[in-house]
Structure formats: C-alpha cells, structure tokens
Design a protein around this motif. Sequence first.
Motif, PDB file in Angstrom:
ATOM      1  N   THR A  63     -16.928 -24.779  31.819  1.00  0.00           N
ATOM      2  CA  THR A  63     -17.659 -25.571  30.840  1.00  0.00           C
ATOM      3  C   THR A  63     -17.185 -27.015  30.902  1.00  0.00           C
ATOM      4  O   THR A  63     -16.051 -27.300  31.304  1.00  0.00           O
ATOM      5  CB  THR A  63     -17.441 -25.056  29.398  1.00  0.00           C
ATOM      6  OG1 THR A  63     -16.082 -25.316  29.005  1.00  0.00           O
ATOM      7  CG2 THR A  63     -17.729 -23.567  29.294  1.00  0.00           C
ATOM      8  N   GLU A  64     -18.062 -27.907  30.506  1.00  0.00           N
ATOM      9  CA  GLU A  64     -17.677 -29.304  30.278  1.00  0.00           C
ATOM     10  C   GLU A  64     -17.682 -29.517  28.779  1.00  0.00           C
ATOM     11  O   GLU A  64     -18.710 -29.342  28.115  1.00  0.00           O
ATOM     12  CB  GLU A  64     -18.657 -30.259  30.959  1.00  0.00           C
ATOM     13  CG  GLU A  64     -18.267 -31.721  30.791  1.00  0.00           C
ATOM     14  CD  GLU A  64     -19.278 -32.668  31.409  1.00  0.00           C
ATOM     15  OE1 GLU A  64     -19.144 -33.885  31.205  1.00  0.00           O
ATOM     16  OE2 GLU A  64     -20.205 -32.182  32.082  1.00  0.00           O
ATOM     17  N   ARG A  65     -16.528 -29.846  28.235  1.00  0.00           N
ATOM     18  CA  ARG A  65     -16.388 -29.947  26.790  1.00  0.00           C
ATOM     19  C   ARG A  65     -17.218 -31.097  26.229  1.00  0.00           C
ATOM     20  O   ARG A  65     -17.461 -32.103  26.903  1.00  0.00           O
ATOM     21  CB  ARG A  65     -14.910 -30.125  26.418  1.00  0.00           C
ATOM     22  CG  ARG A  65     -14.076 -28.879  26.671  1.00  0.00           C
ATOM     23  CD  ARG A  65     -12.599 -29.148  26.571  1.00  0.00           C
ATOM     24  NE  ARG A  65     -12.207 -29.644  25.258  1.00  0.00           N
ATOM     25  CZ  ARG A  65     -11.941 -28.873  24.218  1.00  0.00           C
ATOM     26  NH1 ARG A  65     -12.050 -27.561  24.318  1.00  0.00           N
ATOM     27  NH2 ARG A  65     -11.560 -29.396  23.072  1.00  0.00           N
ATOM     28  N   SER A  66     -17.619 -30.946  24.982  1.00  0.00           N
ATOM     29  CA  SER A  66     -18.414 -31.972  24.325  1.00  0.00           C
ATOM     30  C   SER A  66     -17.646 -33.293  24.245  1.00  0.00           C
ATOM     31  O   SER A  66     -16.441 -33.299  23.963  1.00  0.00           O
ATOM     32  CB  SER A  66     -18.788 -31.509  22.912  1.00  0.00           C
ATOM     33  OG  SER A  66     -19.328 -32.577  22.166  1.00  0.00           O
ATOM     34  N   PRO A  67     -18.315 -34.434  24.474  1.00  0.00           N
ATOM     35  CA  PRO A  67     -17.633 -35.727  24.350  1.00  0.00           C
ATOM     36  C   PRO A  67     -17.266 -36.070  22.913  1.00  0.00           C
ATOM     37  O   PRO A  67     -16.515 -37.019  22.667  1.00  0.00           O
ATOM     38  CB  PRO A  67     -18.661 -36.722  24.912  1.00  0.00           C
ATOM     39  CG  PRO A  67     -19.980 -36.046  24.747  1.00  0.00           C
ATOM     40  CD  PRO A  67     -19.708 -34.584  24.911  1.00  0.00           C
ATOM     41  N   ASP A  68     -17.781 -35.287  21.944  1.00  0.00           N
ATOM     42  CA  ASP A  68     -17.514 -35.568  20.535  1.00  0.00           C
ATOM     43  C   ASP A  68     -16.267 -34.868  20.008  1.00  0.00           C
ATOM     44  O   ASP A  68     -15.865 -35.100  18.860  1.00  0.00           O
ATOM     45  CB  ASP A  68     -18.719 -35.146  19.684  1.00  0.00           C
ATOM     46  CG  ASP A  68     -19.986 -35.909  20.048  1.00  0.00           C
ATOM     47  OD1 ASP A  68     -19.871 -37.102  20.389  1.00  0.00           O
ATOM     48  OD2 ASP A  68     -21.071 -35.309  20.002  1.00  0.00           O
ATOM     49  N   GLN A  75     -13.704 -33.017  29.156  1.00  0.00           N
ATOM     50  CA  GLN A  75     -12.991 -32.410  30.273  1.00  0.00           C
ATOM     51  C   GLN A  75     -13.596 -31.059  30.635  1.00  0.00           C
ATOM     52  O   GLN A  75     -14.236 -30.401  29.816  1.00  0.00           O
ATOM     53  CB  GLN A  75     -11.508 -32.244  29.939  1.00  0.00           C
ATOM     54  CG  GLN A  75     -10.750 -33.557  29.830  1.00  0.00           C
ATOM     55  CD  GLN A  75      -9.266 -33.339  29.601  1.00  0.00           C
ATOM     56  OE1 GLN A  75      -8.741 -32.241  29.741  1.00  0.00           O
ATOM     57  NE2 GLN A  75      -8.561 -34.400  29.246  1.00  0.00           N
ATOM     58  N   VAL A  76     -13.364 -30.651  31.871  1.00  0.00           N
ATOM     59  CA  VAL A  76     -13.806 -29.342  32.328  1.00  0.00           C
ATOM     60  C   VAL A  76     -12.773 -28.297  31.905  1.00  0.00           C
ATOM     61  O   VAL A  76     -11.562 -28.529  31.988  1.00  0.00           O
ATOM     62  CB  VAL A  76     -13.987 -29.341  33.853  1.00  0.00           C
ATOM     63  CG1 VAL A  76     -14.195 -27.931  34.380  1.00  0.00           C
ATOM     64  CG2 VAL A  76     -15.169 -30.231  34.236  1.00  0.00           C
ATOM     65  N   ALA A  77     -13.253 -27.153  31.450  1.00  0.00           N
ATOM     66  CA  ALA A  77     -12.363 -26.103  30.960  1.00  0.00           C
ATOM     67  C   ALA A  77     -12.983 -24.737  31.216  1.00  0.00           C
ATOM     68  O   ALA A  77     -14.189 -24.609  31.423  1.00  0.00           O
ATOM     69  CB  ALA A  77     -12.097 -26.283  29.464  1.00  0.00           C
ATOM     70  N   PHE A  78     -12.147 -23.719  31.176  1.00  0.00           N
ATOM     71  CA  PHE A  78     -12.645 -22.355  31.083  1.00  0.00           C
ATOM     72  C   PHE A  78     -13.037 -22.103  29.631  1.00  0.00           C
ATOM     73  O   PHE A  78     -12.449 -22.690  28.714  1.00  0.00           O
ATOM     74  CB  PHE A  78     -11.566 -21.349  31.490  1.00  0.00           C
ATOM     75  CG  PHE A  78     -11.210 -21.360  32.938  1.00  0.00           C
ATOM     76  CD1 PHE A  78     -12.139 -20.987  33.899  1.00  0.00           C
ATOM     77  CD2 PHE A  78      -9.940 -21.729  33.350  1.00  0.00           C
ATOM     78  CE1 PHE A  78     -11.809 -20.980  35.254  1.00  0.00           C
ATOM     79  CE2 PHE A  78      -9.595 -21.730  34.695  1.00  0.00           C
ATOM     80  CZ  PHE A  78     -10.540 -21.364  35.647  1.00  0.00           C
ATOM     81  N   PRO A  79     -14.000 -21.220  29.366  1.00  0.00           N
ATOM     82  CA  PRO A  79     -14.235 -20.829  27.984  1.00  0.00           C
ATOM     83  C   PRO A  79     -12.941 -20.273  27.387  1.00  0.00           C
ATOM     84  O   PRO A  79     -12.230 -19.511  28.043  1.00  0.00           O
ATOM     85  CB  PRO A  79     -15.305 -19.730  28.094  1.00  0.00           C
ATOM     86  CG  PRO A  79     -15.974 -19.981  29.411  1.00  0.00           C
ATOM     87  CD  PRO A  79     -14.905 -20.516  30.309  1.00  0.00           C
ATOM     88  N   GLU A 145     -19.556 -27.672  20.822  1.00  0.00           N
ATOM     89  CA  GLU A 145     -18.311 -27.532  21.582  1.00  0.00           C
ATOM     90  C   GLU A 145     -18.457 -27.851  23.058  1.00  0.00           C
ATOM     91  O   GLU A 145     -17.505 -28.328  23.686  1.00  0.00           O
ATOM     92  CB  GLU A 145     -17.779 -26.098  21.455  1.00  0.00           C
ATOM     93  CG  GLU A 145     -17.462 -25.639  20.048  1.00  0.00           C
ATOM     94  CD  GLU A 145     -16.865 -24.248  20.027  1.00  0.00           C
ATOM     95  OE1 GLU A 145     -15.856 -24.029  20.720  1.00  0.00           O
ATOM     96  OE2 GLU A 145     -17.413 -23.372  19.343  1.00  0.00           O
ATOM     97  N   VAL A 146     -19.630 -27.573  23.610  1.00  0.00           N
ATOM     98  CA  VAL A 146     -19.798 -27.626  25.063  1.00  0.00           C
ATOM     99  C   VAL A 146     -20.977 -28.537  25.421  1.00  0.00           C
ATOM    100  O   VAL A 146     -22.078 -28.382  24.878  1.00  0.00           O
ATOM    101  CB  VAL A 146     -20.034 -26.209  25.631  1.00  0.00           C
ATOM    102  CG1 VAL A 146     -20.315 -26.266  27.128  1.00  0.00           C
ATOM    103  CG2 VAL A 146     -18.821 -25.327  25.347  1.00  0.00           C
ATOM    104  N   HIS A 147     -20.718 -29.459  26.339  1.00  0.00           N
ATOM    105  CA  HIS A 147     -21.777 -30.353  26.805  1.00  0.00           C
ATOM    106  C   HIS A 147     -22.634 -29.687  27.872  1.00  0.00           C
ATOM    107  O   HIS A 147     -23.855 -29.821  27.876  1.00  0.00           O
ATOM    108  CB  HIS A 147     -21.164 -31.640  27.357  1.00  0.00           C
ATOM    109  CG  HIS A 147     -22.152 -32.581  27.962  1.00  0.00           C
ATOM    110  ND1 HIS A 147     -23.104 -33.244  27.213  1.00  0.00           N
ATOM    111  CD2 HIS A 147     -22.361 -32.963  29.252  1.00  0.00           C
ATOM    112  CE1 HIS A 147     -23.848 -33.993  28.005  1.00  0.00           C
ATOM    113  NE2 HIS A 147     -23.423 -33.834  29.242  1.00  0.00           N
TER     114      HIS A 147
END
Length: 209
Positions: A63-68, A75-79, A145-147
């Motif tokens: 996932t790419e995390r929300s910019p908010d 940032q890129v993350a695992f769920p 949460e996720v972009h």
Amino acid sequence: MTSDSQIIDRLVARLLPTAPAAPPADRLVPDWAPPTPFERPPVPAAVLIGLVKRPEGHTVLYTERSPDLRAHSGQVAFPGGKIDALDEGVAAAALREANEEVGMVPAEARILGFMPTYYTGTNYLITPVVAEVTPSGPFVPNPGEVHSVFEVPLQRILDADAYVRFRVKRGGEELTSWQIDHDGHKIWGITANLTRQFRELALNEAYSA
C-alpha cells in the motif's frame, strides 16, 4: 527458475508455525538508534505479507499510505498496524488491518506462517504474517489510510538485482536500508528491509542487513 508454487512450499517449511514470543527487552536492538532511550515498552504490531494468486503468477501486496496521515505519510507499507486488545492473535490483527485498509476478505487468506519480529527505531515490535491470498474481487484502498494499492511480481521480489541501497540522514547520522523501485513506487525503510528478509528466507539465504 523456481516456480511460485515451489517457493510457497519452501516458505511453509521455513516460516515459524506460530507467532514468535516477544524477545526480552534487553535483547531488543532497533533498526536505528533513537537519540534518547524509550521510556515505554515497545508497541506490538503486525503486518501482512500477502502473496496474491494471479493468473500470471503470485504478486506481493503493498500500500501507499495516505499523504494526510501524521506518521509515515505517503510511504509504501505492507497492510498492518497495532495489535488491538480484541484481536485474537497476531494473524487476526494482520488480517483485520488488511481488511480495513484495502478491503481484503480475511477468509480469502491462507496463513503460511510467521517471520521473526522486527524492532523499529520508533519503538514498534512488528511481527510479519505471511499469507497466500486468493481474492474474489479487487483491493479497494480506504481513503482515510491508504492512497493506493499495488502489487509487485513475486519473481521480482526474489531477484537480487531489484534491490539497491537507500541512504537517509536522521539525527545527523546516515542510515541505510534497502530500496526497490517498481512502476513508479519507491519501497524503502522498514518495508524494504522486511521484503529483503522475506526474500532471503524464501531462497534460504543468510540475511545481509
């Protein structure tokens, strides 16, 4: 080339069958040393390393995390996230987070096993949960949460040439991690380090930090 099914079988044999116990506090070494010692115990967390079954082969879910978001925005993350008191274990926490973040149906995931815990310089003790996922529909990012959601072919994750060094300065000190560039996404930091550990576990290679 080793097939995806062979990799899955190898992983099942090498992953921990149950979630590892938290190491003693005096044995915890964070991936980078904060300027001041932590005054509270580490926060237990879980991430899902989802191996998604696709017609062309398995992929790894990111996932790419929300910019908010206040922490690690963009940032890129695992769920994944903190383990709640109501979660029935580490695997349940990882599946819940994946459902909340990208709409993954827990029943469509087959838990393969667990990787050793990973202690972060932000005082999180992360347990990676590895699962094979057979989705019945698309993953849909939770906009709070996720972009975005994307997948990287498993064979690319296993390719040593996909990894380069990422350098960043924090507190006047230069830190390094692995980095993977894929289709405009930059995977680095904790997520890249966990990906590299996953790769070397799958290929039965010694981890090089």
